[in-house]
Scaffold this active site. Structure first.
Site, PDB file in Angstrom:
ATOM      1  N   GLU A 195       0.813  -1.221   0.088  1.00 12.30           N
ATOM      2  CA  GLU A 195      -0.077  -0.084  -0.028  1.00 12.30           C
ATOM      3  C   GLU A 195       0.816   1.300   0.007  1.00 12.30           C
ATOM      4  O   GLU A 195       0.752   2.023   0.720  1.00 12.30           O
ATOM      5  CB  GLU A 195      -1.103  -0.019   1.214  1.00 12.30           C
ATOM      6  CG  GLU A 195      -2.055  -0.974   1.112  1.00 12.30           C
ATOM      7  CD  GLU A 195      -3.355  -1.000   1.892  1.00 12.30           C
ATOM      8  OE1 GLU A 195      -3.226  -0.215   2.951  1.00 12.30           O
ATOM      9  OE2 GLU A 195      -4.355  -1.738   1.780  1.00 12.30           O
ATOM     10  N   GLU A 318      -5.246  -8.498  -0.746  1.00 13.49           N
ATOM     11  CA  GLU A 318      -6.027  -8.146   0.661  1.00 13.49           C
ATOM     12  C   GLU A 318      -7.538  -8.209   0.081  1.00 13.49           C
ATOM     13  O   GLU A 318      -7.849  -7.394  -0.591  1.00 13.49           O
ATOM     14  CB  GLU A 318      -5.622  -7.014   1.240  1.00 13.49           C
ATOM     15  CG  GLU A 318      -4.302  -7.156   1.862  1.00 13.49           C
ATOM     16  CD  GLU A 318      -3.848  -5.893   2.611  1.00 13.49           C
ATOM     17  OE1 GLU A 318      -4.683  -5.108   3.074  1.00 13.49           O
ATOM     18  OE2 GLU A 318      -2.685  -5.638   2.954  1.00 13.49           O
TER      19      GLU A 318
HETATM   20  O1  AHR Z   1      -5.539  -6.143   6.663  1.00 15.32           O
HETATM   21  C1  AHR Z   1      -5.459  -4.852   7.414  1.00 15.32           C
HETATM   22  C2  AHR Z   1      -4.691  -3.800   6.848  1.00 15.32           C
HETATM   23  O2  AHR Z   1      -5.385  -3.244   5.741  1.00 15.32           O
HETATM   24  C3  AHR Z   1      -3.190  -4.048   6.133  1.00 15.32           C
HETATM   25  O3  AHR Z   1      -2.357  -4.182   7.032  1.00 15.32           O
HETATM   26  C4  AHR Z   1      -3.115  -3.008   5.044  1.00 15.32           C
HETATM   27  O4  AHR Z   1      -2.258  -3.328   4.082  1.00 15.32           O
HETATM   28  C5  AHR Z   1      -4.605  -2.617   4.613  1.00 15.32           C
HETATM   29  O5  AHR Z   1      -4.812  -1.375   4.821  1.00 15.32           O
END
Ligand code: AHR
Length: 514
Positions: A195, A318
């Site tokens: 990110e 994610e």
């Molecule tokens: O999954 C939780 C968080 O969500 C992770 O650390 C991040 O990459 C995203 O914003």
């Protein structure tokens, strides 16, 4: 009077037909093989966050909780049933503040840091590289290590990869041996940062692309030990990252990541509760989940333009539901209950990922244990399996299966007012055992639906599989009632050459069709 007569005639004719509405029909083309559904679509994510790793999975070798090399036996046993193909570690946001040298050597000598991203709690580095690879080996899973581009350096990333993969007598390889691992590990995937648009450094994609090219050039391995490289991409509100990265990075890149979370309200400030929600939030959760399809399509369109040879995969590393934390829990721990709704969300996402299997070659649900849409919740020495766990288990036959085209006709709509979603979602594949598998989801929490299934190229005689449903939309497992939601056997027989599957309201069915 005229209207009354017309209505009576209509009612009589519908009764004669035996059904008021056309039946949903699903046709599977068993003769036309689509892309293979990479098993890594069923990948997991384990971050140093809350009790996701510590307590939830890692208790240490000295713990009275039965464990193998420090990893809880109950959790390992349950995860093995999911055939977990791949685990991503150590973050997430945590990755861009993680210094790998803190996590090697005798555990009592490792530095204690502050987990600044997640609750400001102490991070004692008990789980480091060796422990993570132990976990992966115990699960038989591939590894996905996320490098630190935020507070780390190219040298640090390059040394970490040397430590993991070198079979030489270099000082770092010898250090690994001294720490208990003789042979190098197989590093399957390595990401440069996470990110980068947010917690990973608030960058622009152009700036990140430069840093990526630079870093990837120095992360070297023996030729036969090169991991697949992942560039950290965008999210639902900014897919320009995919465009810029696939245009500007042409070397050392195997995947671009993409993050999308299902939030019932669509608002980060107040996301909605995991349980006790009303039907409007069931519907918005379905709708927001199904948005994944459009997001993937947009990403794939950009990738097809910039990478027509389809060298680079889209890794949704994610995804999952993100609710308000459970009342009374640490807001930095992202602990949430998990209900039947989450199982339906998982199944809808799986069906979407299968549809895009050509580009989507890995996804990682966030996260494995005790964090966000988890498979498992723990409380000290106790553990429960969530409805999401059951969805993952039901879909195991889809891992590395060959997708088959599915056509849905007469699909109904489920909705409230002007908001609606398709009632039935379906996906089919030929499993590695040669059988045809069909997954069906009914998004409607109120109405069952009959689905006629045809398998062209083979007559469907019967279906045998599992069904997951419950009485309430937010039915969930607790430590007092750990089996409130679990799958039950499912079967259907063909009659007159037609197989009809009765899908209860708010349900998931995965079945072999023979
Ligand atoms: O999954 C939780 C968080 O969500 C992770 O650390 C991040 O990459 C995203 O914003």
């Amino acid at each position: 009077m005229k209207h009354t007569i017309q209505r009576t005639i209509l009612a009589i004719s519908l009764a004669a037909c035996g059904t008021a509405f056309a039946q949903v029909s699903v046709t599977i083309d068993a003769a036309k093989a689509g892309p293979v559904i990479n098993k890594n679509i069923y990948g997991q994510f384990a971050e140093h966050l809350g009790t996701g790793i510590y307590e939830g999975m890692w208790v240490g070798p000295e713990s009275p909780i039965p464990n193998t090399k420090g990893w809880r036996n109950d959790v390992l046993g349950a995860l093995k049933e999911l055939h977990v193909p791949l685990v991503r570690w150590p973050g997430g946001c945590f990755a861009d503040e993680y210094h790998w040298k803190d996590g090697i050597g005798p555990r009592d000598k490792r530095p204690v840091k502050v987990n600044t991203n997640w609750g400001g709690v102490e991070e004692n580095n008990a789980v480091g590289t060796h422990e993570f690879f132990d976990l992966a080996e115990l699960l038989g899973a591939e590894v996905y290590v996320n490098g630190n581009l935020g507070t780390g350096t190219n040298q640090e990333m390059s040394e970490w990869v040397e430590y993991m993969t070198s079979d030489s007598k270099s000082t770092l390889a010898e250090l690994r041996r001294k720490n208990g691992r003789d042979k190098p590990w197989k590093l399957d995937y390595f990401a440069i940062g996470n990110e980068a648009w947010g917690c990973g450094g608030n960058m622009t994609p152009e700036h990140y692309a430069n840093l990526y090219r630079n870093a990837a050039a120095f992360v070297r391995t023996p030729p036969n030990a090169k991991p697949k490289f992942i560039a950290s991409g965008g999210h639902d509100n900014d897919i320009r990252w995919t465009d810029v990265l696939t245009k500007q990075i042409k070397q050392n890149i195997d995947g671009v990541s993409f993050h999308y979370y299902t939030i019932p309200t669509g608002k980060w400030e107040v996301k909605g509760a995991a349980t006790g929600f009303k039907e409007d939030q069931w519907l918005s959760t379905m709708k927001n989940t199904m948005a994944m399809d459009g997001l993937i399509r947009k990403n794939v369109k950009l990738m097809d333009k910039n990478d027509p040879a389809k060298k680079v995969g889209l890794f949704v590393d994610e995804w999952g539901t993100w609710y308000d934390v459970e009342p009374g829990t640490n807001t930095g721990f992202l602990y949430q209950q998990n209900s039947l709704r989450d199982a339906v969300v998982a199944a809808l996402n799986f069906n979407i990922f299968h549809d895009h299997a050509e580009r989507v070659r890995m996804t990682n649900i966030a996260q494995m244990v005790n964090v966000l849409q988890a498979m498992i919740l723990t409380d000290k020495n106790r553990m429960i399996l969530t409805p999401t766990y059951h969805a993952f288990r039901m879909y195991v036959p889809f891992q590395d299966a060959t997708s088959l085209p599915v056509a849905i006709k007469n699909n109904g709509k489920y909705g409230i007012g002007k908001t609606s979603v398709p009632q039935v979602s379906a996906s089919a594949a030929r499993g590695k055992d040669g059988k045809v598998y069909l997954a069906l989801v009914n998004t409607d929490p109120n109405k069952p639906v009959d689905v006629t299934v045809n398998v062209s190229g083979m007559g469907a005689g019967k279906a045998t599989g599992q069904l997951l449903t419950a009485a309430a939309m937010d039915a969930h497992n607790t430590f007092a009632a750990p089996e409130a939601v679990k799958p039950v056997p499912f079967s259907a027989q063909a009659s007159g050459g037609k197989l009809t599957v009765q899908l209860p309201a708010k349900s998931v069915v995965v079945t072999a069709v023979e």
